[in-house]
Design an enzyme around this catalytic site. Sequence first.
Site, PDB file in Angstrom:
ATOM      1  N   HIS A  57      18.686 -36.219 -81.691  1.00  0.00           N
ATOM      2  CA  HIS A  57      18.510 -35.228 -80.856  1.00  0.00           C
ATOM      3  C   HIS A  57      17.041 -35.315 -80.462  1.00  0.00           C
ATOM      4  O   HIS A  57      16.241 -36.026 -80.797  1.00  0.00           O
ATOM      5  CB  HIS A  57      18.402 -33.669 -81.622  1.00  0.00           C
ATOM      6  CG  HIS A  57      19.859 -33.518 -82.246  1.00  0.00           C
ATOM      7  ND1 HIS A  57      20.682 -33.040 -81.289  1.00  0.00           N
ATOM      8  CD2 HIS A  57      20.270 -33.577 -83.598  1.00  0.00           C
ATOM      9  CE1 HIS A  57      21.912 -32.791 -82.040  1.00  0.00           C
ATOM     10  NE2 HIS A  57      21.822 -33.253 -83.484  1.00  0.00           N
ATOM     11  N   ASP A  99      13.527 -31.210 -74.261  1.00  0.00           N
ATOM     12  CA  ASP A  99      12.917 -31.259 -72.992  1.00  0.00           C
ATOM     13  C   ASP A  99      12.554 -29.856 -72.840  1.00  0.00           C
ATOM     14  O   ASP A  99      13.349 -28.924 -72.622  1.00  0.00           O
ATOM     15  CB  ASP A  99      13.995 -31.894 -72.042  1.00  0.00           C
ATOM     16  CG  ASP A  99      13.577 -31.498 -70.618  1.00  0.00           C
ATOM     17  OD1 ASP A  99      12.465 -31.281 -70.279  1.00  0.00           O
ATOM     18  OD2 ASP A  99      14.542 -31.731 -69.716  1.00  0.00           O
ATOM     19  N   HIS A 118      10.890 -27.470 -69.980  1.00  0.00           N
ATOM     20  CA  HIS A 118      10.534 -27.235 -68.765  1.00  0.00           C
ATOM     21  C   HIS A 118       9.116 -26.709 -68.716  1.00  0.00           C
ATOM     22  O   HIS A 118       8.522 -27.051 -67.382  1.00  0.00           O
ATOM     23  CB  HIS A 118      11.434 -26.439 -67.918  1.00  0.00           C
ATOM     24  CG  HIS A 118      12.804 -26.860 -67.992  1.00  0.00           C
ATOM     25  ND1 HIS A 118      13.905 -26.097 -67.217  1.00  0.00           N
ATOM     26  CD2 HIS A 118      13.401 -27.877 -68.539  1.00  0.00           C
ATOM     27  CE1 HIS A 118      15.032 -26.930 -67.230  1.00  0.00           C
ATOM     28  NE2 HIS A 118      14.858 -27.963 -68.181  1.00  0.00           N
ATOM     29  N   HIS A 152      15.508 -27.455 -73.841  1.00  0.00           N
ATOM     30  CA  HIS A 152      17.095 -27.912 -74.434  1.00  0.00           C
ATOM     31  C   HIS A 152      16.925 -29.356 -74.738  1.00  0.00           C
ATOM     32  O   HIS A 152      15.952 -30.151 -74.646  1.00  0.00           O
ATOM     33  CB  HIS A 152      18.079 -27.749 -73.113  1.00  0.00           C
ATOM     34  CG  HIS A 152      17.598 -28.479 -71.970  1.00  0.00           C
ATOM     35  ND1 HIS A 152      18.246 -29.871 -71.655  1.00  0.00           N
ATOM     36  CD2 HIS A 152      16.905 -28.310 -70.900  1.00  0.00           C
ATOM     37  CE1 HIS A 152      17.804 -30.194 -70.715  1.00  0.00           C
ATOM     38  NE2 HIS A 152      17.039 -29.419 -70.083  1.00  0.00           N
ATOM     39  N   CYS A 153      17.926 -29.524 -75.420  1.00  0.00           N
ATOM     40  CA  CYS A 153      17.964 -31.300 -76.036  1.00  0.00           C
ATOM     41  C   CYS A 153      18.462 -31.920 -74.891  1.00  0.00           C
ATOM     42  O   CYS A 153      19.443 -31.636 -73.990  1.00  0.00           O
ATOM     43  CB  CYS A 153      19.217 -31.223 -77.074  1.00  0.00           C
ATOM     44  SG  CYS A 153      19.292 -32.750 -77.872  1.00  0.00           S
ATOM     45  N   HIS A 202      25.286 -31.435 -75.358  1.00  0.00           N
ATOM     46  CA  HIS A 202      24.391 -30.696 -76.195  1.00  0.00           C
ATOM     47  C   HIS A 202      24.108 -29.279 -75.570  1.00  0.00           C
ATOM     48  O   HIS A 202      24.019 -28.469 -76.500  1.00  0.00           O
ATOM     49  CB  HIS A 202      23.087 -31.678 -76.569  1.00  0.00           C
ATOM     50  CG  HIS A 202      23.166 -32.609 -77.443  1.00  0.00           C
ATOM     51  ND1 HIS A 202      22.637 -33.156 -78.593  1.00  0.00           N
ATOM     52  CD2 HIS A 202      24.509 -33.633 -77.526  1.00  0.00           C
ATOM     53  CE1 HIS A 202      23.158 -33.969 -79.279  1.00  0.00           C
ATOM     54  NE2 HIS A 202      24.282 -34.581 -78.621  1.00  0.00           N
ATOM     55  N   MET A 232      22.583 -25.714 -77.583  1.00  0.00           N
ATOM     56  CA  MET A 232      21.156 -26.484 -77.959  1.00  0.00           C
ATOM     57  C   MET A 232      20.106 -26.387 -76.735  1.00  0.00           C
ATOM     58  O   MET A 232      19.722 -27.118 -76.232  1.00  0.00           O
ATOM     59  CB  MET A 232      21.287 -27.875 -78.096  1.00  0.00           C
ATOM     60  CG  MET A 232      20.216 -28.262 -79.251  1.00  0.00           C
ATOM     61  SD  MET A 232      20.566 -29.997 -79.796  1.00  0.00           S
ATOM     62  CE  MET A 232      19.138 -30.222 -80.911  1.00  0.00           C
ATOM     63  N   HIS A 281      21.683  -7.268 -65.165  1.00  0.00           N
ATOM     64  CA  HIS A 281      21.687  -6.172 -64.632  1.00  0.00           C
ATOM     65  C   HIS A 281      21.963  -5.021 -65.881  1.00  0.00           C
ATOM     66  O   HIS A 281      22.408  -5.384 -66.614  1.00  0.00           O
ATOM     67  CB  HIS A 281      23.187  -5.733 -63.805  1.00  0.00           C
ATOM     68  CG  HIS A 281      23.047  -4.451 -63.434  1.00  0.00           C
ATOM     69  ND1 HIS A 281      22.607  -3.996 -62.231  1.00  0.00           N
ATOM     70  CD2 HIS A 281      23.784  -3.480 -63.811  1.00  0.00           C
ATOM     71  CE1 HIS A 281      22.982  -2.615 -61.848  1.00  0.00           C
ATOM     72  NE2 HIS A 281      23.774  -2.460 -62.954  1.00  0.00           N
ATOM     73  N   GLU A 296      18.158  -3.952 -58.384  1.00  0.00           N
ATOM     74  CA  GLU A 296      19.156  -3.433 -59.315  1.00  0.00           C
ATOM     75  C   GLU A 296      19.877  -4.610 -60.299  1.00  0.00           C
ATOM     76  O   GLU A 296      20.275  -4.481 -61.205  1.00  0.00           O
ATOM     77  CB  GLU A 296      20.259  -2.970 -58.034  1.00  0.00           C
ATOM     78  CG  GLU A 296      20.732  -3.835 -57.240  1.00  0.00           C
ATOM     79  CD  GLU A 296      21.809  -3.335 -56.339  1.00  0.00           C
ATOM     80  OE1 GLU A 296      22.691  -2.682 -56.795  1.00  0.00           O
ATOM     81  OE2 GLU A 296      21.755  -3.547 -55.020  1.00  0.00           O
ATOM     82  N   THR A 297      19.966  -5.546 -59.677  1.00  0.00           N
ATOM     83  CA  THR A 297      20.470  -6.859 -60.088  1.00  0.00           C
ATOM     84  C   THR A 297      19.575  -8.164 -59.610  1.00  0.00           C
ATOM     85  O   THR A 297      18.794  -8.174 -58.513  1.00  0.00           O
ATOM     86  CB  THR A 297      21.799  -7.360 -59.985  1.00  0.00           C
ATOM     87  OG1 THR A 297      22.709  -6.102 -60.108  1.00  0.00           O
ATOM     88  CG2 THR A 297      22.115  -8.439 -60.467  1.00  0.00           C
ATOM     89  N   HIS A 346      26.183  -9.662 -64.178  1.00  0.00           N
ATOM     90  CA  HIS A 346      26.792  -8.516 -63.236  1.00  0.00           C
ATOM     91  C   HIS A 346      27.961  -9.469 -62.467  1.00  0.00           C
ATOM     92  O   HIS A 346      28.333  -9.024 -61.272  1.00  0.00           O
ATOM     93  CB  HIS A 346      25.933  -7.831 -62.629  1.00  0.00           C
ATOM     94  CG  HIS A 346      26.622  -6.573 -61.863  1.00  0.00           C
ATOM     95  ND1 HIS A 346      27.680  -6.463 -61.198  1.00  0.00           N
ATOM     96  CD2 HIS A 346      26.428  -5.320 -62.415  1.00  0.00           C
ATOM     97  CE1 HIS A 346      28.019  -5.349 -60.964  1.00  0.00           C
ATOM     98  NE2 HIS A 346      27.109  -4.536 -61.699  1.00  0.00           N
TER      99      HIS A 346
END
Length: 391
Positions: free
Chosen positions: A144, A147, A149, A184-185, A195, A200, A305, A329-330, A356
């Site tokens: 494993h 990463d 961001h 994430h992996c 993964h 993950m 939403h 709204e969304t 939504h």
Amino acid sequence: MKKHTSNSPAVIDEQRRQFLGGSVGMGLVGAGLAAGLISGQAQAGTNAKKVDRMANYTADQLERVTLELVKPPMVPKHDQVAKGKPKIVEVKLVVEEKQVELENGTKAWVCAFNGSVPGPLIVCHQHDYIELTLVNPKTNALAHNIDLHAATGALGGGAMTLVSPGQEVTFRFKATKTGTFVYHCAPGGVMIPWHVAMGMHGSIMVLPRDGLKDGEGNPIRYDKAYYVGESDFYVPKDTKGQYKSYDTVTGSMNDVLEVMKTLTPSHIVFNGAVGALTGKNAMTAKVGESVLFIHSQANRDTRPHIIGGHGDYVWASGSFTDAPQQNLETWMVAGGSACAALYTFRQPGLYAYVNHNLIEAIMKGAAGHVKVDGEWDDNLMVQVRKPSNIA
């Protein structure tokens, strides 16, 4: 306390430098990085920025603190406005390979940061350093890495953190950008999507040092915060149409990969299981409280939403440098990213917090609840006449 230093790229072993491997070539990654660099250079210098003296501290000048991670949807205790100089924030993530129940006896193998899907939310401020220790217990079967961001360089830390079972690694990065980000992996080739589809992933929130602001520079405060991690699972079925189960994590791999190729999830859930944020696990608030929702999706686009509420302030792209959108709204969250949305609840009751695409919310599981206590305001909503026979 022991001081950690990062290895230079020249001494990172061949396995780590080539960790992408397989179906993802280093040439493509290099081309992408080059394209990003050109884009950045083209934009550089168009807007002169005020010098931020907090950006000039180096790690050896700063004090260390330990971030006490908590299981989502809860968020670690943190200051909304930074106090003093940046800090080295120590974080420890332990990978747990285990089987979980998605719903009604349907099980899936997951690789979970600190045992939860999603992994815990990491919180810091801009110019802090995150010093992260990744532990891969010897009881695990797979290699494993992580990463992030929010990190700059070395494939988000992925090239420096690949650990086999029985190993641990520590690396450090500076949080230069504000916003909400996915981690994430990404151990290489087809193992990357596998993964991630095994849960993950998690999120990191890098707050501006002076806190959140509206579009006019006014401070925004929240009374509480929740982290909702949306996941897509791909559970295979047998010839009778029943969901299959597997004795080992590696035993599920080939069948799960075949389902993944269809791009059709069997389950799309919040926080690791259908109903993980409903009933006794519902999020809570009071009338008048402002709640910040951090929402991530590592694989697919989604659209949060609040049924009965709104996004008073929304950072849909995750960037706190941008002015928030208001009164939505969304809002859309691109796959591989996280967003933040703030809403001040004005009425009591049970609110549904959903993806939504209502097919995914109701039929696949991407739904949660917020239970809000307080006094009802008839001026906002009232039943004028009860149901009765048509005259």
